[in-house]
Design an enzyme around this catalytic site. Structure first.
Site, PDB file in Angstrom:
ATOM      1  N   SER A 167       0.726  -1.062  -0.173  1.00 44.95           N
ATOM      2  CA  SER A 167      -0.150  -0.132   0.226  1.00 44.95           C
ATOM      3  C   SER A 167       0.722   1.538   0.239  1.00 44.95           C
ATOM      4  O   SER A 167       0.808   2.311  -0.454  1.00 44.95           O
ATOM      5  CB  SER A 167      -1.182   0.094   1.398  1.00 44.95           C
ATOM      6  OG  SER A 167      -1.847  -1.005   1.060  1.00 44.95           O
ATOM      7  N   LYS A 197      -9.317  -4.956  11.356  1.00 42.19           N
ATOM      8  CA  LYS A 197     -10.555  -4.530  10.486  1.00 42.19           C
ATOM      9  C   LYS A 197     -11.528  -4.433  11.158  1.00 42.19           C
ATOM     10  O   LYS A 197     -13.103  -3.446  11.159  1.00 42.19           O
ATOM     11  CB  LYS A 197     -10.270  -5.043   9.068  1.00 42.19           C
ATOM     12  CG  LYS A 197      -9.415  -5.162   8.185  1.00 42.19           C
ATOM     13  CD  LYS A 197      -9.937  -5.187   7.588  1.00 42.19           C
ATOM     14  CE  LYS A 197      -9.261  -4.728   5.836  1.00 42.19           C
ATOM     15  NZ  LYS A 197      -8.739  -6.001   5.071  1.00 42.19           N
ATOM     16  N   ASN A 246     -11.979  -1.230   6.409  1.00 40.61           N
ATOM     17  CA  ASN A 246     -10.161  -0.778   5.904  1.00 40.61           C
ATOM     18  C   ASN A 246      -9.937   0.788   5.343  1.00 40.61           C
ATOM     19  O   ASN A 246      -8.910   0.652   5.065  1.00 40.61           O
ATOM     20  CB  ASN A 246     -10.209  -1.684   4.849  1.00 40.61           C
ATOM     21  CG  ASN A 246     -10.902  -0.878   3.846  1.00 40.61           C
ATOM     22  OD1 ASN A 246     -11.961  -0.607   3.053  1.00 40.61           O
ATOM     23  ND2 ASN A 246     -10.252  -1.398   2.527  1.00 40.61           N
ATOM     24  N   ASP A 268     -12.887  -2.913   0.099  1.00 37.56           N
ATOM     25  CA  ASP A 268     -12.652  -4.459   0.195  1.00 37.56           C
ATOM     26  C   ASP A 268     -13.833  -4.656  -0.908  1.00 37.56           C
ATOM     27  O   ASP A 268     -13.958  -5.115  -1.854  1.00 37.56           O
ATOM     28  CB  ASP A 268     -12.215  -5.030   1.487  1.00 37.56           C
ATOM     29  CG  ASP A 268     -10.928  -4.907   2.188  1.00 37.56           C
ATOM     30  OD1 ASP A 268     -10.767  -4.455   1.702  1.00 37.56           O
ATOM     31  OD2 ASP A 268     -10.469  -5.185   3.218  1.00 37.56           O
ATOM     32  N   GLY A 321     -12.706 -14.464   9.121  1.00 33.16           N
ATOM     33  CA  GLY A 321     -12.348 -12.971   9.280  1.00 33.16           C
ATOM     34  C   GLY A 321     -13.190 -11.912   7.963  1.00 33.16           C
ATOM     35  O   GLY A 321     -13.996 -11.979   7.878  1.00 33.16           O
ATOM     36  N   ALA A 372     -11.695  -9.818   6.260  1.00 34.70           N
ATOM     37  CA  ALA A 372     -11.803  -9.968   4.931  1.00 34.70           C
ATOM     38  C   ALA A 372     -13.035 -10.313   3.971  1.00 34.70           C
ATOM     39  O   ALA A 372     -13.566 -10.126   3.288  1.00 34.70           O
ATOM     40  CB  ALA A 372      -9.921 -10.795   4.911  1.00 34.70           C
ATOM     41  N   THR A 380     -12.680 -22.355  12.324  1.00 33.99           N
ATOM     42  CA  THR A 380     -14.071 -21.289  13.766  1.00 33.99           C
ATOM     43  C   THR A 380     -14.727 -21.397  13.105  1.00 33.99           C
ATOM     44  O   THR A 380     -16.078 -20.290  12.104  1.00 33.99           O
ATOM     45  CB  THR A 380     -13.376 -20.582  14.012  1.00 33.99           C
ATOM     46  OG1 THR A 380     -11.827 -20.627  14.894  1.00 33.99           O
ATOM     47  CG2 THR A 380     -14.080 -20.421  15.959  1.00 33.99           C
ATOM     48  N   LEU A 386      -7.175 -14.039  -1.897  1.00 34.62           N
ATOM     49  CA  LEU A 386      -6.865 -12.583  -1.607  1.00 34.62           C
ATOM     50  C   LEU A 386      -5.352 -12.084  -1.571  1.00 34.62           C
ATOM     51  O   LEU A 386      -5.338 -10.661  -1.256  1.00 34.62           O
ATOM     52  CB  LEU A 386      -8.040 -12.472   0.019  1.00 34.62           C
ATOM     53  CG  LEU A 386      -9.139 -11.583  -0.556  1.00 34.62           C
ATOM     54  CD1 LEU A 386      -9.759 -12.252  -1.570  1.00 34.62           C
ATOM     55  CD2 LEU A 386      -9.938 -11.382   0.570  1.00 34.62           C
ATOM     56  N   GLY A 420      -4.210 -11.730  -5.070  1.00 40.46           N
ATOM     57  CA  GLY A 420      -4.576  -9.787  -4.428  1.00 40.46           C
ATOM     58  C   GLY A 420      -4.331  -8.766  -4.986  1.00 40.46           C
ATOM     59  O   GLY A 420      -4.940  -7.582  -4.481  1.00 40.46           O
TER      60      GLY A 420
HETATM   61  P1  ATR Z   1      -8.451 -10.366   8.113  1.00 40.75           P
HETATM   62  O1  ATR Z   1      -9.317  -9.770   8.559  1.00 40.75           O
HETATM   63  O2  ATR Z   1      -7.628 -10.882   7.104  1.00 40.75           O
HETATM   64  O3  ATR Z   1      -9.688 -11.525   7.212  1.00 40.75           O
HETATM   65  P2  ATR Z   1      -8.856 -12.817  10.512  1.00 40.75           P
HETATM   66  O4  ATR Z   1     -10.067 -12.051  10.569  1.00 40.75           O
HETATM   67  O5  ATR Z   1      -7.772 -12.258  11.405  1.00 40.75           O
HETATM   68  O6  ATR Z   1      -8.128 -11.671   9.649  1.00 40.75           O
HETATM   69  O7  ATR Z   1      -9.417 -13.912   9.848  1.00 40.75           O
HETATM   70  C1  ATR Z   1      -8.681 -15.021   9.292  1.00 40.75           C
HETATM   71  C2  ATR Z   1      -9.102 -16.355   8.859  1.00 40.75           C
HETATM   72  O8  ATR Z   1      -8.047 -16.703   8.086  1.00 40.75           O
HETATM   73  C3  ATR Z   1      -9.418 -16.997   9.419  1.00 40.75           C
HETATM   74  O9  ATR Z   1     -10.738 -17.045   8.712  1.00 40.75           O
HETATM   75  C4  ATR Z   1      -8.731 -17.435  10.158  1.00 40.75           C
HETATM   76  O10 ATR Z   1      -9.496 -18.874  10.629  1.00 40.75           O
HETATM   77  P3  ATR Z   1     -10.746 -19.085  12.414  1.00 40.75           P
HETATM   78  O11 ATR Z   1     -11.212 -18.272  12.559  1.00 40.75           O
HETATM   79  O12 ATR Z   1     -10.216 -19.857  12.717  1.00 40.75           O
HETATM   80  O13 ATR Z   1      -9.302 -17.989  13.209  1.00 40.75           O
HETATM   81  C5  ATR Z   1      -8.581 -18.174   9.158  1.00 40.75           C
HETATM   82  N1  ATR Z   1      -7.441 -18.722   9.652  1.00 40.75           N
HETATM   83  C6  ATR Z   1      -5.503 -17.949   9.956  1.00 40.75           C
HETATM   84  N2  ATR Z   1      -5.170 -19.386  10.576  1.00 40.75           N
HETATM   85  C7  ATR Z   1      -5.731 -21.097  10.069  1.00 40.75           C
HETATM   86  C8  ATR Z   1      -5.222 -21.823  10.069  1.00 40.75           C
HETATM   87  N3  ATR Z   1      -4.117 -22.173  10.670  1.00 40.75           N
HETATM   88  N4  ATR Z   1      -5.999 -23.338   9.717  1.00 40.75           N
HETATM   89  C9  ATR Z   1      -7.255 -22.416   8.868  1.00 40.75           C
HETATM   90  N5  ATR Z   1      -7.555 -20.928   9.699  1.00 40.75           N
HETATM   91  C10 ATR Z   1      -6.829 -19.514   9.836  1.00 40.75           C
END
Ligand code: ATR
Length: 288
Positions: free
Chosen positions: A24, A73, A94, A109, A136, A138, A160, A232, A255
């Protein structure tokens, strides 16, 4: 034209946790240079504990605005004065604009994703199906963009499940006829859903440093020739996920176009100027 920082220079920038590899600053400063504007775009690496003070600092230092990136975010919303409608619905911001001490949150976004998918991916969203990895901030913007364009079905796969459920709960009131399904990251269901979908999007951080050897897809055989695979992530330019897709002969998109298009929308909010997206993308591809 010569560019100099002086007493009238307006500051814009980006707040995030790991922004060392962010493109950026390069994108925005290139645009500033090209249009000879008296702005400067700076990286602000902020820890979670300091986020509240950093946002207050935007007012205190009369910063014109900032981008907000991973992982703030969603969390940043509580520190803002106002929210633009789509940012409120999505629950993720964002971009912050500082108007005489009033901080308003936006989500550019959404338009960035739409434009990249439609223009660079040549993808028509209406009545299609998509599989999304991640739930998350994004992912929220991606799901919202697809719903606005009347996608037929979205399947969110996330580690999750609760977070995916929340997205569905939050967005359903605004899109009552939408069809959002949520699943844990399990191969069998993924196989069925990917088979039916022409679009597969990774919004997780899997594949980003330091997790460059990770991919959200448990088996490369799940790719099929009619798929557009979208990651992304733009650093690295080709994640393992995209390299696998490419090997399988599948069309890919990273992305970078989305980063450029969302950045241009943010730039417009801060400066009133809107450069041509394709031109900026070409310029950034040439120098990176
Ligand atoms: P962003 O704002 O970029 O979306 P975020 O809110 O932290 O970032 O989201 C990250 C995403 O990557 C989430 O969906 C996360 O899964 P969880 O909701 O279970 O935390 C996913 N993610 C990150 N590390 C992961 C891993 N090792 N295995 C599976 N999913 C992962």
């Amino acid at each position: 034209m010569k560019r100099e920082i002086n007493g009238k220079t307006k500051i814009i920038g980006i707040i995030g946790k790991n922004i060392e590899n962010s493109l950026s600053p390069l994108i925005h400063n290139q645009i500033i240079f090209k249009y000879s504007l008296n702005f400067c775009y700076l990286p602000f690496k902020v820890t979670e504990n300091d986020l509240s003070q950093a946002i207050q600092g935007i007012k205190a230092l009369n910063i014109r605005g900032v981008n907000i990136t991973f992982p703030y975010k969603e969390k940043v919303i509580e520190f803002l004065d106002e929210l633009e409608e789509s940012a409120r619905r999505i629950g993720a911001v964002n971009t912050i604009v500082n108007n005489k001490g009033i901080l308003t949150g936006y989500n550019t976004d959404v338009i960035g994703f739409k434009k990249s998918l439609q223009e660079d991916g040549k993808f028509i969203i209406k009545k299609k199906k998509a599989v999304i990895f991640g739930a998350g901030g994004a992912a929220r913007a991606v799901v919202y963009a697809l719903l606005e364009e009347e996608i037929e079905e979205i399947c969110i796969f996330n580690r999750t499940l609760e977070k995916a459920k929340k997205i569905k709960q939050n967005l359903l009131p605004f899109f009552p006829r939408s069809n959002i399904n949520i699943f844990p990251l399990e191969k069998e269901k993924l196989k069925d859903k990917i088979e039916e979908a022409p679009l597969l999007v990774n919004t997780t951080s899997l594949g980003m440093p330091p997790k460059i050897d990770n991919t959200p897809l448990p088996d490369e055989k799940l790719f099929h020739p009619n798929l557009l695979v979208y990651d992304l992530i733009y650093h690295p330019a080709k994640t393992l996920f995209l390299r696998q897709a490419e090997r399988a002969g599948v069309k890919i998109i990273n992305g970078l176009p989305m980063l450029v298009y969302q950045g241009i929308e943010s730039f417009h909010l801060w400066t009133g100027l809107k450069p041509e997206g394709k031109e900026v993308l070409k310029m950034i591809k040439r120098i990176t």
